[in-house]
Scaffold this motif. Sequence first.
Motif, mmCIF file in Angstrom:
data_model
loop_
_atom_site.group_PDB
_atom_site.id
_atom_site.type_symbol
_atom_site.label_atom_id
_atom_site.label_comp_id
_atom_site.label_asym_id
_atom_site.label_seq_id
_atom_site.Cartn_x
_atom_site.Cartn_y
_atom_site.Cartn_z
ATOM 1 N N TRP A 71 0.980 -1.291 -0.206
ATOM 2 C CA TRP A 71 0.024 0.389 0.528
ATOM 3 C C TRP A 71 1.015 1.552 0.436
ATOM 4 O O TRP A 71 2.071 1.731 0.705
ATOM 5 N N VAL A 72 0.169 2.399 -0.462
ATOM 6 C CA VAL A 72 0.451 3.167 -0.680
ATOM 7 C C VAL A 72 -0.085 4.627 -0.278
ATOM 8 O O VAL A 72 -1.091 4.119 -0.421
ATOM 9 N N ARG A 73 0.603 5.169 1.102
ATOM 10 C CA ARG A 73 -0.922 6.098 1.332
ATOM 11 C C ARG A 73 -0.598 7.594 0.702
ATOM 12 O O ARG A 73 0.797 8.300 0.869
ATOM 13 N N THR A 74 -1.371 7.814 0.447
ATOM 14 C CA THR A 74 -1.351 9.337 -0.343
ATOM 15 C C THR A 74 -2.571 10.076 0.361
ATOM 16 O O THR A 74 -2.180 9.882 1.368
ATOM 17 N N ASN A 75 -3.018 11.545 -0.520
ATOM 18 C CA ASN A 75 -2.888 12.468 0.738
ATOM 19 C C ASN A 75 -4.543 12.315 0.439
ATOM 20 O O ASN A 75 -5.145 12.938 1.639
ATOM 21 N N ASP A 76 -5.481 11.566 -0.259
ATOM 22 C CA ASP A 76 -6.667 11.399 -0.076
ATOM 23 C C ASP A 76 -7.029 9.917 0.093
ATOM 24 O O ASP A 76 -8.468 9.462 0.190
ATOM 25 N N GLY A 77 -5.680 8.986 0.314
ATOM 26 C CA GLY A 77 -6.372 7.472 0.228
ATOM 27 C C GLY A 77 -5.399 6.891 -0.160
ATOM 28 O O GLY A 77 -4.551 6.556 0.971
ATOM 29 N N LEU A 78 -5.682 5.666 -0.888
ATOM 30 C CA LEU A 78 -4.339 4.489 -0.838
ATOM 31 C C LEU A 78 -4.318 4.686 -2.495
ATOM 32 O O LEU A 78 -5.020 4.603 -3.105
ATOM 33 N N ALA A 79 -2.804 3.621 -2.447
ATOM 34 C CA ALA A 79 -2.631 3.144 -4.235
ATOM 35 C C ALA A 79 -1.797 1.731 -3.658
ATOM 36 O O ALA A 79 -1.449 2.030 -2.507
ATOM 37 N N MET A 80 -1.299 1.545 -4.684
ATOM 38 C CA MET A 80 -0.940 0.037 -4.512
ATOM 39 C C MET A 80 1.131 0.469 -5.406
ATOM 40 O O MET A 80 0.656 0.802 -6.515
ATOM 41 N N ALA A 81 1.580 -0.502 -4.352
ATOM 42 C CA ALA A 81 3.109 -0.130 -5.922
ATOM 43 C C ALA A 81 4.144 -1.434 -4.436
ATOM 44 O O ALA A 81 4.350 -2.080 -4.248
ATOM 45 N N ASN A 82 3.859 -3.084 -5.732
ATOM 46 C CA ASN A 82 3.905 -3.951 -5.208
ATOM 47 C C ASN A 82 4.707 -4.523 -5.919
ATOM 48 O O ASN A 82 5.675 -5.779 -5.232
ATOM 49 N N TYR A 104 -6.315 0.987 -20.755
ATOM 50 C CA TYR A 104 -5.384 1.223 -20.035
ATOM 51 C C TYR A 104 -5.374 3.259 -19.415
ATOM 52 O O TYR A 104 -6.714 3.887 -19.563
ATOM 53 N N GLY A 105 -4.409 3.819 -18.695
ATOM 54 C CA GLY A 105 -4.773 4.730 -18.624
ATOM 55 C C GLY A 105 -3.419 4.835 -17.351
ATOM 56 O O GLY A 105 -2.591 3.875 -16.853
ATOM 57 N N LEU A 106 -3.166 6.673 -16.986
ATOM 58 C CA LEU A 106 -2.866 7.176 -15.579
ATOM 59 C C LEU A 106 -3.547 7.018 -14.172
ATOM 60 O O LEU A 106 -4.570 7.919 -14.053
ATOM 61 N N LEU A 107 -2.405 6.379 -13.534
ATOM 62 C CA LEU A 107 -3.569 6.885 -11.859
ATOM 63 C C LEU A 107 -2.410 7.638 -11.600
ATOM 64 O O LEU A 107 -1.283 7.311 -11.227
ATOM 65 N N ILE A 108 -2.155 9.028 -11.491
ATOM 66 C CA ILE A 108 -1.832 10.367 -10.535
ATOM 67 C C ILE A 108 -2.252 10.433 -8.900
ATOM 68 O O ILE A 108 -2.902 11.397 -8.405
ATOM 69 N N ALA A 109 -1.277 10.086 -8.813
ATOM 70 C CA ALA A 109 -1.222 10.090 -6.953
ATOM 71 C C ALA A 109 -0.318 11.061 -6.410
ATOM 72 O O ALA A 109 0.680 10.763 -6.842
ATOM 73 N N GLU A 110 -1.131 11.719 -5.332
ATOM 74 C CA GLU A 110 -0.029 12.836 -4.717
ATOM 75 C C GLU A 110 0.571 12.542 -3.642
ATOM 76 O O GLU A 110 -0.808 11.886 -1.972
ATOM 77 N N ALA A 111 1.649 11.156 -4.093
ATOM 78 C CA ALA A 111 2.802 10.599 -2.978
ATOM 79 C C ALA A 111 4.009 10.799 -2.971
ATOM 80 O O ALA A 111 3.980 10.717 -4.588
ATOM 81 N N SER A 112 4.583 10.054 -2.534
ATOM 82 C CA SER A 112 5.624 10.317 -2.905
ATOM 83 C C SER A 112 7.133 8.995 -2.468
ATOM 84 O O SER A 112 6.806 8.498 -2.134
ATOM 85 N N THR A 113 6.827 8.281 -3.756
ATOM 86 C CA THR A 113 7.052 7.108 -4.093
ATOM 87 C C THR A 113 8.693 6.701 -4.151
ATOM 88 O O THR A 113 9.088 6.072 -4.179
#
Length: 484
Positions: free
Chosen positions: A145-156, A278-287
Motif C-alpha cells: 500500500w502507498v498512502r496518498t494525500n486522500d487515500g491509497l494506491a498500490m506499489a507491489n 489503459y490509463g494513468l493513476l496520478i497520486a499525491e504521494a512521494s514514492t
Amino acid sequence: MLLNPRTRFTSALLASAVSVCLVAASAPAAPLGVGDRLFPHLGNPGYDVASYDLAFSYPGTNNKPLSAVTTIDAWTTTPLERINLDFSHGTVASVEVDGEPASFTTADEDLVVTPRAPLPAGSWTRITVRHTSDPVSPAGRDGGWVRTNDGLAMANQADVAHLVFPCNDHPSDKAMFTIRVTAPNGYTAVANGLPTGVDRVGTATTWTYRTQHPMATELAQVSVGRSTVVHRDGPHGLPVRDVVPTKDRALLEPWLKKTPAQIEWLESKVGRYPFETYGLLIAEASTGFELETQTLSLFERDLFTEPAYPAWYVDSIMVHELSHQWFGDSVSPRTWSDLWLNEGHATWYEALYAEEKAGRKLVDRMKAAYGASDRWRAAGGPPAAPKEPKPGQKIGIFRPNVYDGAALALYALRQEIGGPAFARVEEAWVGLHKDGVAGTADFERLASDIAGRDLSAFFQAWLYAEKTPPMPGHPDWKSVAPTA
C-alpha cells in the motif's frame, strides 16, 4: 518501474522481517519458494493459481487496517499436505480450503495452511482467507500500500504484494483478478481491468473490477481517493481512463490527452496494445518511482507539476511505463534475473520516443551509457545477472545496469543484426509470449532464429560478462573502468 530523478538508483529499503498475528497450527511449517536466485523465498511450489478474488473494505482513513477477504482458485501440481501462501503484514481471522475450516500458522513471510485432508495432484482447490490489510508500512520496509494525500494506491514491485494480500507472489504464476473495494460514499475506487459494477448501499459504495488477461501479483493496483475518472477513446476504440485528484482535473489534462497518440506510436513499433484498457493513476504521494501496474500505471503528481522537468522528459517517462504493458506486463519475466527484458525495453522505447519526437539523439544516450557500462556492471552485475538486493537498499535490483545498461545491449543487438531484423524480433517477442512468461534464454533463441545465425556468444558477452564488449559499428566507443 522507473525511479524518478530525485531517487533514481539511490533510495534505500531495510529488508527486515515482519511478524503477522496468526493462530498456530499443530503441523510444523517452513517457508518455501520457487527458487528465484534473487528472492529465494518468493512464490511457492505445488500449485498454479488460476484466479484471485480480492475484497477490501476501506474504513475512510488510510492509517487503519482494511478488512479483506482473499479467495484463491488454483490447480495443485503436486500432492500437498500444506499450502504455503506469501503473506506477512496483516492479521488472519480464518482460512477455509474448499469450504472447510483449515488450520494455519506462519513461517517467516509465509502463511502456511493445513487443510483437513491432503490435496492430490491435479485437483482444483479454493482457498479463502479472511484477514486485515495494513496500509501502514512495517518498520523499515516500504511497498505494498502507498498512502496518498486522500487515500491509497498500490506499489507491489518487486516482492511486496504479499504485504497486501495472501498470494503466490512471483511473476511466473500469473492469474486472473477480480477486485472489489468498498469505501465510504464520496470516495472513488479504481483497480486493474474494467469495471463490472458499482453498488451503493447506505453510506458505502462497492466498486468491482475484473481483468480480461492474466496478471502477476506485483502488477496489482487499487486506488481509493477523492478522485475523478477521466474517459477518452484510444486506438481501435480502446477505452482509456485516467484517475486523477479531482481538484487537478484541468491542470493534468494537457498530459492526459497525450496517451492515445503514445499508444499509437508504440503500436507502430511492436503491434497492437495487449490489454482491455489503459490509463494513468496520478497520486499525491512521494514514492520515488513510477510503476507499470497493469492497465493503470502509477505516477507521482509531481512529475507533471514540477516545472524543472522539461516536457520531452515527462513524455518519455509516460512512454516508459506504457511500454511496460507489452514488456513486463503482457510478457512477464520468468525470474527476477530476467528484469532486464522489462526495464531494458521500456528504457529503449523511452529513448527512441525522445529521439523521434524531441530530437534527443539515441546514439548520444547509448554512447554515454557505454562509457558508464563497466562501472554499472561492477556495481550491480551484468544486465541478465544482477547482484542480489542488499539489506537496507530500497532500490534492490533496480540499478542502472537493468535500465540503460540493458537498453545498451538492445542497441548492440540492433547494430549486430540490423534494424529490420531487430524490429521483427521485437514484434515477434510480444506476439509469441502474450499473456505469458518468458526469460532471457527465450529471447536469445528468438533473436537467433530471426537473424538466421547463432547469437549465443553475442548474448553471453552483452548480458553476462563482467566487462562490456566492443560495440558493433562503434569501435571507438570506450567504457571507463570502475575505480577500486
